[in-house]
Design a protein around this motif. Structure first.
Motif, PDB file in Angstrom:
ATOM      1  N   THR A 198      56.462  54.017  78.289  1.00  0.00           N
ATOM      2  CA  THR A 198      57.388  52.893  78.430  1.00  0.00           C
ATOM      3  C   THR A 198      57.883  52.666  79.851  1.00  0.00           C
ATOM      4  O   THR A 198      58.585  51.688  80.104  1.00  0.00           O
ATOM      5  N   ARG A 199      57.533  53.527  80.806  1.00  0.00           N
ATOM      6  CA  ARG A 199      57.997  53.333  82.182  1.00  0.00           C
ATOM      7  C   ARG A 199      57.086  52.412  82.990  1.00  0.00           C
ATOM      8  O   ARG A 199      57.392  52.085  84.132  1.00  0.00           O
ATOM      9  N   TYR A 200      55.981  51.990  82.402  1.00  0.00           N
ATOM     10  CA  TYR A 200      55.016  51.163  83.124  1.00  0.00           C
ATOM     11  C   TYR A 200      55.473  49.706  83.208  1.00  0.00           C
ATOM     12  O   TYR A 200      56.403  49.280  82.523  1.00  0.00           O
ATOM     13  N   ASN A 201      54.763  48.947  84.040  1.00  0.00           N
ATOM     14  CA  ASN A 201      55.003  47.509  84.082  1.00  0.00           C
ATOM     15  C   ASN A 201      54.294  46.819  82.915  1.00  0.00           C
ATOM     16  O   ASN A 201      53.471  47.425  82.222  1.00  0.00           O
ATOM     17  N   ALA A 202      54.608  45.553  82.706  1.00  0.00           N
ATOM     18  CA  ALA A 202      54.059  44.812  81.569  1.00  0.00           C
ATOM     19  C   ALA A 202      52.555  44.595  81.710  1.00  0.00           C
ATOM     20  O   ALA A 202      51.840  44.488  80.707  1.00  0.00           O
TER      21      ALA A 202
END
Length: 494
Positions: A198-202
């Motif tokens: 969940t820490r990644y970009n879209a």
């Protein structure tokens, strides 16, 4: 025939080994573990096989040139046909099911059926997936390489991917979590939150779903063990040597050139060295000389590690009635490794051959997030084993609510933490990818050393965010630089 030493028998090391041996170099790989594979790994416990590395393979589709690379290094053979599970995940909540299908039209229909109130967000997601379906990893040759079969992307291939240019900046800037927040239905948020960390970009999220939709990202039979064993066999059949239980402690640099390595206090000379141990760690621990400061500074500043806690269960029950990939929303937040989780992502291997004894099932639960510091602390204060057992107990307790068959049927428990991967794979903070943060730039590290001659790097850290495709391609590129520097005609295959 020049002598080459490769540090590490992970996917990048094996890839480099195959290409170097095929191009006439005398190659030895030194590996600290007892098996090949590095982070692409699995392990057995009392008859159960737990897949601890590869959950899908980018480049498994024969439509992609990357697939040719996997076949050139021997990773994909007749003994590991690729399976495409569909739906990829199934959320089970309150007697209802919500499926994450690969086909984008079918996915759109499923999501609209489940949550018509989210029509606008669903349309936006599916349009993004369609837009990025044609985007894939480019494989090309380095400049000025002598080769009989040059590989470069064609103009039409590039034009097909150029259509994403206007949507790309927005997705890079937006976080994965913010993208999901547009969905009102919490079950859809639970399902989509399990695709990546969940820490990644879209963009990382959309690109992953688009890869599924394009027909890529299957699971080769036998998983990590068979895939990397195939690569090791290919390398050894070409005359290469792998020395296991032989950890490199130092790269020797003399007169501005890499001249060999130190293994178990023994100097082993060579004409060139390819370092495939985690670059973020290797630059801090394997060199006495100062490497190029500029890119080292970039590496230290931008490598934010993705880590995982991995709960493995051997269950004395046949769980074939459940999907292969399951998401269970939690009524109460699960606290693990100093993090909080609102859903469990489960891989159910009941239908996979040779993963468990007859009538039994291997089950794994993957918990992603920055937990290294937590596990490091509990290791130091002496509660490491206790915390691992507590994590397993908590996961089992939650699973019993959704899969009553496992109650009193769990006969094998094995928990891996970032410290486990650090110990066996020499990976920085026990991580297997680099987090591409919202607004962050995707950094590339040089494969050919800028300050030391005859020194090369390969591995998942060379191109962010990393993963198996970067590992195999970086090994190929390292050997291309090696061939160019030695005036050798590069051959990709026999």
């Amino acid at each position: 025939m020049k002598k080459l030493i490769i540090v590490g028998a992970g996917v990048s090391g094996l890839s480099a080994g195959v290409y170097a041996a095929r191009n006439g170099f005398d190659v030895t790989i030194f590996e600290k573990h007892i098996i090949p594979g590095g982070l692409s790994t699995s392990w057995k416990r009392k008859g159960y096989l737990f897949e601890g590395g590869m959950h899908w393979l980018t480049g498994s589709s024969e439509k992609l040139f990357l697939n040719k690379v996997w076949r050139e290094v021997g990773a994909l053979k007749e003994n590991n046909p690729v399976f495409y599970r569909d739906p990829f995940y199934v959320l089970k909540s309150g007697g209802k099911e919500l499926c994450l299908y690969r086909d984008v039209d079918r996915l759109e229909e499923e999501l609209l059926r489940y949550a018509p109130e989210d029509k606008r967000a669903i349309r936006r997601l599916c349009d993004d997936i369609r837009l990025f379906k044609g985007v894939h990893m480019i494989v090309d040759d380095i400049p000025f390489l002598k080769t009989k079969n040059p590989v470069h992307p064609g103009i039409f291939e590039l034009l097909r991917m150029a259509i994403v240019i206007f949507r790309l900046p927005f997705l890079v800037q937006q976080s994965y979590i913010d993208y999901l927040s547009k969905f009102k239905n919490k079950d859809i948020r639970h399902l989509l939150a399990t695709v990546i960390g969940t820490r990644y970009n879209a963009l990382s999220f959309v690109y992953t779903l688009a890869s599924f939709a394009s027909g890529d990202c299957g699971y080769p039979a036998g998983g990590s063990l068979r895939l990397t064993r195939n690569m090791a066999d290919t390398f050894e059949n070409l005359g290469g040597k792998i020395e296991y239980r032989r950890e490199v402690s130092k790269i020797v640099v003399e007169g501005g050139k890499a001249s060999g390595v130190v293994v178990n206090d023994e100097f082993v000379p060579s004409d060139a060295v390819i370092v495939t141990e985690d670059m973020r760690k290797a630059v801090e621990t394997l060199f006495d000389v100062q490497l190029n400061r500029r890119w080292l500074s970039v590496l230290r500043r931008h490598v934010i590690t993705e880590q995982n806690m991995f709960v493995c269960l051997g269950v004395k029950a046949d769980l074939r009635k459940y999907p292969r990939g399951i998401v269970f929303p939690l009524e109460k937040t699960l606290c693990a490794g100093g993090l909080e989780f609102n859903e469990l992502r489960i891989n159910n291997y009941a239908e996979y051959e040779n993963h468990s004894p007859e009538g039994c099932t291997s089950v794994t639960c993957l918990l992603l997030g920055n937990s290294y510091a937590y596990w490091k602390q509990v290791k130091e204060d002496g509660t490491y084993k206790q915390k691992k057992q507590q994590l397993a107990d908590d996961v089992i307790s939650e699973l019993e609510k959704h899969m009553p068959e496992i109650k009193d049927a769990v006969e094998v428990i094995d928990v891996a933490t970032p410290l486990t991967y650090e110990r066996y794979c020499n990976t920085y903070e026990g991580s297997w990818m680099t987090v591409w943060r919202p607004g962050g730039r995707a950094i590339n590290a040089p494969i050919k050393s800028l300050s030391v001659k005859n020194l090369y790097f390969a591995g998942q850290r060379t191109i962010m965010p990393g993963g198996l495709p970067i590992a195999v391609v970086s090994g190929r590129k390292a050997v291309q630089y090696l061939c160019r520097d030695n005036n050798v005609m590069f051959r990709s295959a026999e």
